[in-house]
Scaffold this motif. Sequence first.
Motif, PDB file in Angstrom:
ATOM      1  N   GLU A 181       0.844  -1.194   0.000  1.00  0.00           N
ATOM      2  CA  GLU A 181       0.000   0.000   0.000  1.00  0.00           C
ATOM      3  C   GLU A 181       0.885   1.253   0.000  1.00  0.00           C
ATOM      4  O   GLU A 181       1.960   1.258   0.606  1.00  0.00           O
ATOM      5  CB  GLU A 181      -0.906   0.015   1.237  1.00  0.00           C
ATOM      6  CG  GLU A 181      -1.985  -1.049   1.219  1.00  0.00           C
ATOM      7  CD  GLU A 181      -3.006  -0.792   0.127  1.00  0.00           C
ATOM      8  OE1 GLU A 181      -3.430   0.367  -0.045  1.00  0.00           O
ATOM      9  OE2 GLU A 181      -3.367  -1.754  -0.572  1.00  0.00           O
ATOM     10  N   PRO A 182       0.423   2.332  -0.673  1.00  0.00           N
ATOM     11  CA  PRO A 182       1.220   3.562  -0.670  1.00  0.00           C
ATOM     12  C   PRO A 182       1.224   4.216   0.716  1.00  0.00           C
ATOM     13  O   PRO A 182       0.246   4.137   1.457  1.00  0.00           O
ATOM     14  CB  PRO A 182       0.525   4.452  -1.696  1.00  0.00           C
ATOM     15  CG  PRO A 182      -0.834   3.888  -1.867  1.00  0.00           C
ATOM     16  CD  PRO A 182      -0.767   2.440  -1.499  1.00  0.00           C
ATOM     17  N   PHE A 231       1.433   7.707   2.603  1.00  0.00           N
ATOM     18  CA  PHE A 231       1.250   9.139   2.382  1.00  0.00           C
ATOM     19  C   PHE A 231       1.697   9.898   3.632  1.00  0.00           C
ATOM     20  O   PHE A 231       1.205   9.619   4.732  1.00  0.00           O
ATOM     21  CB  PHE A 231      -0.219   9.455   2.083  1.00  0.00           C
ATOM     22  CG  PHE A 231      -0.740   8.756   0.861  1.00  0.00           C
ATOM     23  CD1 PHE A 231      -0.235   9.058  -0.387  1.00  0.00           C
ATOM     24  CD2 PHE A 231      -1.720   7.782   0.961  1.00  0.00           C
ATOM     25  CE1 PHE A 231      -0.712   8.419  -1.523  1.00  0.00           C
ATOM     26  CE2 PHE A 231      -2.204   7.137  -0.158  1.00  0.00           C
ATOM     27  CZ  PHE A 231      -1.691   7.454  -1.408  1.00  0.00           C
ATOM     28  N   PHE A 279      -2.758  14.245  -1.043  1.00  0.00           N
ATOM     29  CA  PHE A 279      -2.443  13.049  -1.821  1.00  0.00           C
ATOM     30  C   PHE A 279      -3.674  12.566  -2.578  1.00  0.00           C
ATOM     31  O   PHE A 279      -4.807  12.846  -2.209  1.00  0.00           O
ATOM     32  CB  PHE A 279      -1.903  11.929  -0.921  1.00  0.00           C
ATOM     33  CG  PHE A 279      -2.850  11.473   0.143  1.00  0.00           C
ATOM     34  CD1 PHE A 279      -3.761  10.463  -0.096  1.00  0.00           C
ATOM     35  CD2 PHE A 279      -2.813  12.053   1.400  1.00  0.00           C
ATOM     36  CE1 PHE A 279      -4.620  10.033   0.890  1.00  0.00           C
ATOM     37  CE2 PHE A 279      -3.670  11.622   2.396  1.00  0.00           C
ATOM     38  CZ  PHE A 279      -4.585  10.616   2.148  1.00  0.00           C
ATOM     39  N   CYS A 280      -3.407  11.850  -3.658  1.00  0.00           N
ATOM     40  CA  CYS A 280      -4.457  11.227  -4.464  1.00  0.00           C
ATOM     41  C   CYS A 280      -4.318   9.725  -4.272  1.00  0.00           C
ATOM     42  O   CYS A 280      -3.314   9.138  -4.680  1.00  0.00           O
ATOM     43  CB  CYS A 280      -4.294  11.606  -5.933  1.00  0.00           C
ATOM     44  SG  CYS A 280      -5.505  10.818  -7.016  1.00  0.00           S
ATOM     45  N   ARG A 281      -5.328   9.116  -3.632  1.00  0.00           N
ATOM     46  CA  ARG A 281      -5.252   7.697  -3.331  1.00  0.00           C
ATOM     47  C   ARG A 281      -5.346   6.841  -4.602  1.00  0.00           C
ATOM     48  O   ARG A 281      -4.683   5.816  -4.723  1.00  0.00           O
ATOM     49  CB  ARG A 281      -6.358   7.307  -2.357  1.00  0.00           C
ATOM     50  CG  ARG A 281      -6.237   5.874  -1.905  1.00  0.00           C
ATOM     51  CD  ARG A 281      -7.084   5.558  -0.715  1.00  0.00           C
ATOM     52  NE  ARG A 281      -6.783   6.305   0.475  1.00  0.00           N
ATOM     53  CZ  ARG A 281      -5.766   6.019   1.315  1.00  0.00           C
ATOM     54  NH1 ARG A 281      -4.961   5.032   1.032  1.00  0.00           N
ATOM     55  NH2 ARG A 281      -5.584   6.716   2.401  1.00  0.00           N
ATOM     56  N   ARG A 282      -6.116   7.272  -5.592  1.00  0.00           N
ATOM     57  CA  ARG A 282      -6.312   6.505  -6.820  1.00  0.00           C
ATOM     58  C   ARG A 282      -5.001   6.386  -7.607  1.00  0.00           C
ATOM     59  O   ARG A 282      -4.640   5.309  -8.069  1.00  0.00           O
ATOM     60  CB  ARG A 282      -7.370   7.169  -7.702  1.00  0.00           C
ATOM     61  CG  ARG A 282      -7.620   6.379  -8.983  1.00  0.00           C
ATOM     62  CD  ARG A 282      -8.655   7.009  -9.855  1.00  0.00           C
ATOM     63  NE  ARG A 282      -9.914   7.109  -9.124  1.00  0.00           N
ATOM     64  CZ  ARG A 282     -10.917   7.890  -9.481  1.00  0.00           C
ATOM     65  NH1 ARG A 282     -10.815   8.621 -10.560  1.00  0.00           N
ATOM     66  NH2 ARG A 282     -12.031   7.919  -8.789  1.00  0.00           N
ATOM     67  N   ALA A 284      -1.910   7.256  -6.333  1.00  0.00           N
ATOM     68  CA  ALA A 284      -0.791   7.120  -5.384  1.00  0.00           C
ATOM     69  C   ALA A 284       0.229   8.228  -5.582  1.00  0.00           C
ATOM     70  O   ALA A 284       1.427   7.999  -5.632  1.00  0.00           O
ATOM     71  CB  ALA A 284      -0.148   5.744  -5.489  1.00  0.00           C
ATOM     72  N   CYS A 312      -6.145  16.707  -8.149  1.00  0.00           N
ATOM     73  CA  CYS A 312      -5.101  15.862  -8.732  1.00  0.00           C
ATOM     74  C   CYS A 312      -4.783  16.341 -10.143  1.00  0.00           C
ATOM     75  O   CYS A 312      -5.675  16.724 -10.909  1.00  0.00           O
ATOM     76  CB  CYS A 312      -5.566  14.407  -8.751  1.00  0.00           C
ATOM     77  SG  CYS A 312      -4.330  13.268  -9.407  1.00  0.00           S
ATOM     78  N   ALA A 324      -6.934  14.407  -0.720  1.00  0.00           N
ATOM     79  CA  ALA A 324      -7.138  14.213   0.719  1.00  0.00           C
ATOM     80  C   ALA A 324      -5.857  14.582   1.450  1.00  0.00           C
ATOM     81  O   ALA A 324      -4.777  14.608   0.869  1.00  0.00           O
ATOM     82  CB  ALA A 324      -7.512  12.767   1.004  1.00  0.00           C
ATOM     83  N   THR A 384      -3.930  13.962   5.472  1.00  0.00           N
ATOM     84  CA  THR A 384      -3.946  13.366   6.795  1.00  0.00           C
ATOM     85  C   THR A 384      -3.423  14.401   7.779  1.00  0.00           C
ATOM     86  O   THR A 384      -2.373  15.010   7.551  1.00  0.00           O
ATOM     87  CB  THR A 384      -3.051  12.106   6.840  1.00  0.00           C
ATOM     88  OG1 THR A 384      -3.485  11.207   5.832  1.00  0.00           O
ATOM     89  CG2 THR A 384      -3.112  11.444   8.192  1.00  0.00           C
ATOM     90  N   GLY A 387      -8.065  11.772   8.478  1.00  0.00           N
ATOM     91  CA  GLY A 387      -8.048  12.159   7.075  1.00  0.00           C
ATOM     92  C   GLY A 387      -9.211  13.074   6.745  1.00  0.00           C
ATOM     93  O   GLY A 387     -10.302  12.963   7.308  1.00  0.00           O
TER      94      GLY A 387
END
Length: 160
Positions: free
Chosen positions: A81-82, A84, A90-93, A95, A105, A113, A115, A122
């Motif tokens: 998992e990435p 962050f 950050f962009c989870r989709r 990474a 993004c 998002a 943290t 988050g």
Amino acid sequence: MSILDTLNDVWNTILGITAQIVIPDWNAIIGLLPLLVFIGLVGPLLTFLPLGALIYQLRKPRVKVRLVDGARVAALGADGEPIFPPGFPFCRRDALIHPPGTHRCDRDGEELAVTCPMCGLGRSAIIDTCANCGLVLDVKSRPVPVRTTGGPRAGGAAVA
């Protein structure tokens, strides 16, 4: 004039030139002493100082700093998992970790998002205040001053 007289004249000329070298005029040489000191001592100093400065400027150690302006790919953890970092959008989709102050993004235009660095909650990057702890995370994008150190601390103890 015979050959003997010609050879005698050549020999006397050679002796005259040799006498100038072997038995010099010491008054003339002493008169040239300040010029010889200047050429022998000051001349090399005036040559080697700029040359040394040039060599130092060409070979001095330089800091290798690279500032990344755009988004960068997040590091992957042991589980794949990435990871962050807190406080960065950050962009989870995709990474991707974006610079502070970014809300969308670059690749797909999705809302980013963040943290919270204090409590770890988050939230959307558009909201600058954490709803859990109240930390205001309103970071403006600006140039980062880079300060270098001369190397590790004395004794080899590095700061963690």
